[in-house]
Design a protein around this motif. Structure first.
Motif, short mmCIF file in Angstrom:
data_model
loop_
_atom_site.label_atom_id
_atom_site.label_comp_id
_atom_site.label_asym_id
_atom_site.label_seq_id
_atom_site.Cartn_x
_atom_site.Cartn_y
_atom_site.Cartn_z
N UNK A 172 0.84 -1.21 0.00
CA UNK A 172 0.00 0.00 0.00
C UNK A 172 0.87 1.25 0.00
N UNK A 173 1.85 1.30 0.91
CA UNK A 173 2.75 2.44 0.99
C UNK A 173 4.00 2.12 0.18
N UNK A 174 4.10 2.73 -0.98
CA UNK A 174 5.21 2.43 -1.88
C UNK A 174 5.55 3.66 -2.71
N UNK A 175 6.76 3.71 -3.24
CA UNK A 175 7.14 4.85 -4.08
C UNK A 175 6.36 4.85 -5.39
N UNK A 176 6.18 6.03 -5.92
CA UNK A 176 5.59 6.16 -7.26
C UNK A 176 6.46 7.11 -8.06
N UNK A 281 -1.27 10.19 -0.84
CA UNK A 281 -0.78 11.52 -0.45
C UNK A 281 0.71 11.50 -0.15
N UNK A 282 1.16 10.51 0.63
CA UNK A 282 2.57 10.43 0.98
C UNK A 282 3.43 10.17 -0.25
N UNK A 283 2.97 9.31 -1.12
CA UNK A 283 3.80 8.93 -2.27
C UNK A 283 4.07 10.11 -3.19
N UNK A 299 4.65 6.33 13.62
CA UNK A 299 4.35 5.40 12.54
C UNK A 299 4.34 6.09 11.18
N UNK A 300 3.90 7.34 11.12
CA UNK A 300 3.84 8.02 9.82
C UNK A 300 5.24 8.16 9.22
N UNK A 301 6.26 8.23 10.07
CA UNK A 301 7.63 8.29 9.55
C UNK A 301 8.00 7.00 8.83
N UNK A 302 7.54 5.86 9.36
CA UNK A 302 7.79 4.58 8.71
C UNK A 302 6.98 4.45 7.43
N UNK A 303 5.76 4.95 7.44
CA UNK A 303 4.93 4.92 6.24
C UNK A 303 5.53 5.81 5.15
N UNK A 304 6.08 6.94 5.55
CA UNK A 304 6.77 7.80 4.58
C UNK A 304 7.99 7.10 4.01
N UNK A 305 8.73 6.39 4.88
CA UNK A 305 9.91 5.64 4.43
C UNK A 305 9.51 4.60 3.39
N UNK A 306 8.42 3.86 3.67
CA UNK A 306 7.96 2.84 2.72
C UNK A 306 7.55 3.49 1.41
N UNK A 307 7.09 4.74 1.48
CA UNK A 307 6.70 5.47 0.28
C UNK A 307 7.89 6.07 -0.45
N UNK A 308 9.10 5.88 0.12
CA UNK A 308 10.30 6.41 -0.50
C UNK A 308 10.41 7.92 -0.41
N UNK A 309 9.90 8.49 0.69
CA UNK A 309 9.90 9.94 0.87
C UNK A 309 10.80 10.31 2.04
N UNK A 310 11.75 11.23 1.88
CA UNK A 310 12.59 11.65 3.00
C UNK A 310 11.75 12.27 4.11
N UNK A 311 12.19 12.08 5.36
CA UNK A 311 11.50 12.60 6.53
C UNK A 311 12.42 13.56 7.27
N UNK A 312 11.85 14.68 7.71
CA UNK A 312 12.53 15.56 8.66
C UNK A 312 11.74 15.45 9.96
N UNK A 313 12.40 14.98 11.02
CA UNK A 313 11.70 14.65 12.26
C UNK A 313 12.38 15.29 13.45
N UNK A 314 11.59 15.52 14.48
CA UNK A 314 12.13 15.99 15.75
C UNK A 314 12.82 14.83 16.46
#
Length: 399
Positions: A172-176, A281-283, A299-314
């Protein structure tokens, strides 16, 4: 928490176990729901049949326990969050049933300053969490940071704590290929989530913040950080999620904040998203922000990772584990918007750097699925139940 509970339950069921999820009825709907083969969701009458502020749930713990007592028997009772634990542990003791406790969030010490707009914890929470940590048969932590907090703040015994990382649906969460140019248009057209634009697509794309809209999530920092990104590369900020009953009017406060920063037309609120729409949306995003003051994992950070999207996190709690600084994203100790804007600008203006983060994030997420997460739970359950009760181990997860 709801995502973790459901996906772990479905993964347990797919392995042959029977799972019932119990939750307080917060709407007129009361009939059980078969979420998937082997997973039943039950709504218990405890308090009014409508959403109530989180801090008021404590009033209905006893009523929840009374409703639970009519159900079962179960081989294991697994409570998620302290409300359900306070209801379930006394019942488990009477029945001689093993009790497992997950917290998902742990109350801050009373001496800790509240974030602006945060309401105080309900009166019994800190004592209740400590009691559960010290009396439950096993404790499940979602990160090393949470495990440390259970020991240091609640007095839980380290030998009874097992870290079971969450999973992610990598299908479901994957790069596009719709990131950057055309990303916003593709999301708006295909997912119907309101992120699309009319006319030419802005090559600056969009950044995402997703989660419950409350001060703890640091949305004010996300808005200020986006405003501080140089205008030629500044993306639109898409905020996905809804305010809970505790924070009526919070979205209006955020709109006003965006207006004060002069970016009211570049901040879009798209409301709560289905899992499919969130994945879409994330992809399409160029970067995902997780500016929370506190997270047991994120968890959203992991979902973003699965979507191949860089994360900036606290650098808050388990986010240090969900995002590998410099490898799958950027983790910041500072809450200075200019520091965040600098990290965002590096990703937005350096395609090679963004690509390296994207590939590493996806590769890591591929090793973290929900079946692996459920297997971790089964290991804990097996150590508690009587011999001979497996492989068809019924388990109760209270949300």
């Amino acid at each position: 928490m709801n995502v973790v509970v459901r996906h772990q339950a479905e993964a347990l069921a797919s392995a042959g176990h029977h799972v019932e999820i119990l939750t307080r009825r917060s709407s007129p709907v009361s009939d059980p729901v078969q979420l998937s083969p082997g997973v039943t969701l039950r709504f218990l009458d405890a308090g009014p049949a409508h959403p109530i502020p989180k801090g008021d749930h404590e009033e209905f713990i006893d009523a929840f326990r009374v409703q639970m007592a009519a159900l079962g028997p179960y081989d294991v009772i697994h409570s998620h969050h302290w409300f359900s634990g306070m209801a379930a542990l006394p019942l488990a003791r009477r029945r001689g049933t093993p009790h497992v406790q997950s917290f998902h969030s742990i109350a801050a010490d009373v001496s800790t300053p509240l974030s602006a707009g945060e309401r105080p914890e309900s009166p019994g929470r800190m004592a209740g969490e400590a009691w559960l940590a010290q009396e439950s048969d096993a404790l499940i932590a979602i990160s090393e940071a949470e495990a440390d907090t259970i020991v240091e703040r609640l007095g839980g015994a380290p030998e009874r704590i097992t870290i079971v990382l969450p999973g992610v649906d990598g299908i479901l969460f994957r790069p596009t290929d719709v990131r950057g140019v055309g990303g916003a248009e593709a999301v708006g057209g295909a997912g119907g989530v309101g992120v699309g634009v009319s006319g030419p697509v802005d090559i600056r794309g969009y950044a995402v913040v997703a989660g419950r809209l409350q001060p703890l999530k640091g949305l004010d920092l996300a808005i200020a950080a986006i405003a501080a990104v140089p205008e030629p590369i500044r993306p639109e900020l898409v905020i996905a999620g809804d305010a809970s009953a505790d924070y009526d009017g919070y979205i209006d406060e955020l709109r006003a904040l965006a207006a004060r920063h002069g970016i009211e037309r570049s901040v879009r609120f798209v409301g709560p998203q289905s899992r499919v729409d969130l994945a879409l949306l994330l992809s399409g995003a160029r970067v995902v922000l997780v500016p929370s003051h506190s997270e047991t994992y994120g968890l959203v950070a992991l979902e973003a990772a699965a979507s191949g999207v860089p994360v900036v996190a606290a650098a808050a709690g388990g986010l240090r584990e969900a995002v590998l600084d410099g490898a799958t994203g950027v983790v910041l100790d500072s809450r200075d918007p200019s520091v965040w804007a600098g990290a965002l600008s590096q990703i937005l203006s350096n395609p090679a750097f963004a690509r390296r983060l994207s590939l590493a994030a996806r590769e890591r997420a591929e090793h973290l699925d929900w079946q692996r997460s459920a297997d971790g739970l089964v290991t804990v359950y097996r150590a508690l139940v009587r011999p001979g009760s497996l492989p068809s181990l019924p388990s109760l997860l209270t949300a």
